[in-house]
Design an enzyme around this catalytic site. Structure first.
Site, mmCIF file in Angstrom:
data_model
loop_
_atom_site.group_PDB
_atom_site.id
_atom_site.type_symbol
_atom_site.label_atom_id
_atom_site.label_comp_id
_atom_site.label_asym_id
_atom_site.label_seq_id
_atom_site.Cartn_x
_atom_site.Cartn_y
_atom_site.Cartn_z
ATOM 1 N N ARG A 59 0.412 22.128 -25.910
ATOM 2 C CA ARG A 59 1.334 22.648 -26.922
ATOM 3 C C ARG A 59 2.577 21.762 -27.004
ATOM 4 N NH1 ARG A 59 4.011 26.522 -26.139
ATOM 5 N NH2 ARG A 59 3.871 26.538 -23.871
ATOM 6 N N LYS A 199 -1.779 30.661 -28.948
ATOM 7 C CA LYS A 199 -0.435 31.098 -28.574
ATOM 8 C C LYS A 199 0.395 31.509 -29.787
ATOM 9 C CE LYS A 199 -0.966 30.801 -24.174
ATOM 10 N NZ LYS A 199 -1.192 32.056 -23.414
ATOM 11 N N HIS A 219 1.643 38.389 -20.446
ATOM 12 C CA HIS A 219 0.948 37.143 -20.129
ATOM 13 C C HIS A 219 0.387 37.312 -18.718
ATOM 14 C CE1 HIS A 219 1.083 32.487 -19.668
ATOM 15 N NE2 HIS A 219 -0.048 32.879 -20.204
ATOM 16 N N SER A 237 1.432 28.826 -13.683
ATOM 17 C CA SER A 237 0.390 27.872 -13.321
ATOM 18 C C SER A 237 0.483 27.508 -11.846
ATOM 19 C CB SER A 237 0.547 26.614 -14.181
ATOM 20 O OG SER A 237 -0.445 25.669 -13.857
ATOM 21 N N THR A 242 -5.854 33.113 -12.032
ATOM 22 C CA THR A 242 -7.268 33.120 -12.433
ATOM 23 C C THR A 242 -8.171 33.347 -11.231
ATOM 24 O OG1 THR A 242 -6.802 31.625 -14.280
ATOM 25 C CG2 THR A 242 -9.081 31.780 -13.561
ATOM 26 N N ASP A 256 -5.852 36.332 -19.517
ATOM 27 C CA ASP A 256 -4.607 35.696 -19.943
ATOM 28 C C ASP A 256 -3.631 36.576 -20.729
ATOM 29 O OD1 ASP A 256 -3.071 33.277 -19.923
ATOM 30 O OD2 ASP A 256 -3.552 33.016 -22.033
#
Length: 531
Positions: A59, A199, A219, A237, A242, A256
């Protein structure tokens, strides 16, 4: 008997009514065939379509705009995340991008967001490429054929080949993503990165659900146990969101984006958009097995002279991705809706080695840590980082929040209180010293602690308060060495530990000052308006 081909919808509201080469609601096989004919990509040995997104492999946050008008002027949290653009600039871009598409072959797909029908919105996505349309098919909720064709609530137009003129169009560069809440439209140009589509809708839901539905948009990942107990996992991150939410003993609601409504947790999406870097079947078996025909691989590299993906190769980008429908995961919950959560986990990879591996939060602490969204980057993750670097991302997703973080935190606090949810802070980072001195907490320990929280074992043990962070730490847990539960005991020098812990606690407070200042400014403005 073959299904009847969906009839092309009326696109006159987009100035595309006279377009000739319109491809509506193509099947994944048809889209993959078109992508191959258009030279957009090739098939990997797994059967997945592999494409490159071009110049942009992620992005571009500084090129994301929101139209400032009567709806957004006093509601949006304007600043470096939400950048203003005028309605006039939007209209100019809209006319240009639709004129650009009118003479071209393009793809149209109708879909939905939000798996709970009480919150669902209809979406139409017009894409210049077949691979983008395959992404939309995989990531959004796929509608029944009898619901197709009507005018949608929201429309997205994504044309990588269309470039803006910054001087005329009010953009920063030739690429852009613009959200218009009045027109209920998103325009994306100059970038082939599909995450801008995903997004864009997430940002829309982060605006409309809290304001109009009193629903918390999040989120996060979410799963549910065999007893129907839902758990939510927040984390930036590298914190293990996950990995820790992918539990073979629990059904996956989504990886997500979710909403927390009156009495349900629901996935916004109908698919997953997973990172591929260093992917192996041993580390992430569910994701690895989901990469097959119908999946979309982005910006990966092959082993020389083969079509076998080298997931360790990040020559193009570290942000290699795969998009696939959620039913490619064996234990996916369909429809992706479950009851309100029993437990919430805030995951943080603390590279300073001072936070407990697990601690229980009060409602006030939960709101504080939610607004903080803390983790730490370590050496080697980005160029120029040579020691642990603090990272705060409000609500664990600052880049996608149109509203002030306090709006989401207030909703979180209300729901935790009314539905009696237990909130945990989990350190998946280091213990026994800072990064480079201490060791990363074993994944097995983290899994065992989360399992103990989920099955109620941690409700039966004694707790003590951390002297600096005021967090409640369990003093024992089955199969976990007692000494690691109190991080100060894992350091050789208690004084050094206290110094580092105090340093981090101060950083938390300094970061939180921005929210207090923003609230004070808003109150002052409201007082001026009343005079």
């Amino acid at each position: 008997m073959s299904k009847k081909k969906p009839q092309r919808p009326d696109l006159s509201y987009l100035n595309l009514g006279s377009a000739i080469d319109v491809n509506y609601q193509l099947s994944p096989m048809e889209l993959i065939d078109d992508a191959l004919l258009n030279n957009e990509g090739c098939l990997a040995s797994s059967g997945a379509l592999a494409i490159d997104t071009g110049e942009f492999t992620g992005r571009s946050p500084k090129d994301r705009f929101i139209v400032c008008d009567n709806i957004t002027q006093d509601e949006v949290w304007w600043g470096d995340v939400n950048i203003k653009i005028t309605p006039e600039n939007f209209e100019g871009l809209f006319k240009k991008i639709t004129t650009y598409l009118n003479d071209k072959k393009f793809y149209v797909r109708d879909a939905f967001a939000c798996a709970d029908p009480d919150y669902s919105i209809s979406i139409r996505v017009i894409t210049e490429t077949a691979y983008q349309n395959l992404f939309v098919n995989n990531l959004f909720i796929r509608p029944d054929q009898d619901t197709l064709g009507g005018e949608p609530e929201w429309t997205i137009i994504a044309a990588p080949g269309f470039l803006a003129d910054p001087l005329q169009d009010g953009t920063r560069q030739e690429n852009f993503s613009v959200i218009n809440f009045t027109k209920k439209m998103i325009l994306i140009g100059g970038t082939g990165y599909t995450g801008e589509i995903k997004k864009g809708i997430f940002s829309v839901l982060n605006f409309i659900l809290p304001i109009y539905k009193n629903t918390l948009s999040m989120h996060c990942a979410a799963n549910v146990g065999k007893a129907g107990d839902t758990a939510i996992f927040f984390g930036l991150s590298g914190t293990g969101k996950t990995t820790l939410s992918a539990d073979p003993e629990r059904g996956l609601i989504g990886d997500d984006e979710h909403g927390w409504g009156k009495d349900s947790i629901f996935n916004f999406e109908g698919g997953c958009y997973a990172k591929c870097v260093d992917l192996t079947i041993e580390k992430e078996p569910q994701i690895f097995k989901a990469i097959k025909f119908g999946s979309l691989l982005e910006n990966i590299n092959f082993y020389p002279n083969t079509k076998e993906v080298d997931y360790s190769n990040i020559d193009k980008t570290e942000n290699t991705r795969v998009a696939y429908p959620i039913d490619y995961i064996d234990n996916a919950i369909l429809p992706s809706v479950a009851s309100a959560p029993k437990n919430i986990f805030f995951l943080t990879a603390d590279a300073f080695g001072v936070l407990p591996p697990i601690s229980k939060l009060s409602v006030e602490q939960a709101m504080f840590h939610f607004m903080s969204g803390y983790t730490a980057k370590v050496a080697g993750t980005e160029a120029g980082i040579t020691e642990p670097q603090l990272t705060f991302s409000a609500c664990f997703g600052k880049a996608f929040l149109p509203l002030h973080p306090s709006r989401y935190a207030k909703l979180l606090g209300e729901k935790i209180t009314s539905q009696q949810v237990t909130v945990w802070l989990v350190n998946t980072g280091w213990s026994g010293g800072v990064y480079g001195v201490g060791k990363r907490i074993k994944l097995g320990y983290t899994r065992a602690l989360i399992a103990a929280a989920l099955n109620g074992e941690l409700n039966k043990v004694e707790y003590k308060m951390h002297p600096i962070f005021k967090l409640m730490m369990p003093t024992s847990c089955v199969n976990i060495p007692a000494e690691i539960l109190d991080p100060s005991k894992t350091w050789e020098n208690r004084e050094e530990y206290n110094t580092k812990a105090t340093e981090l606690e101060k950083a938390f407070r300094l970061n939180f000052e921005q929210f207090k200042e923003a609230d004070a400014t808003k109150r002052e403005q409201e007082e001026l308006n009343l005079r």
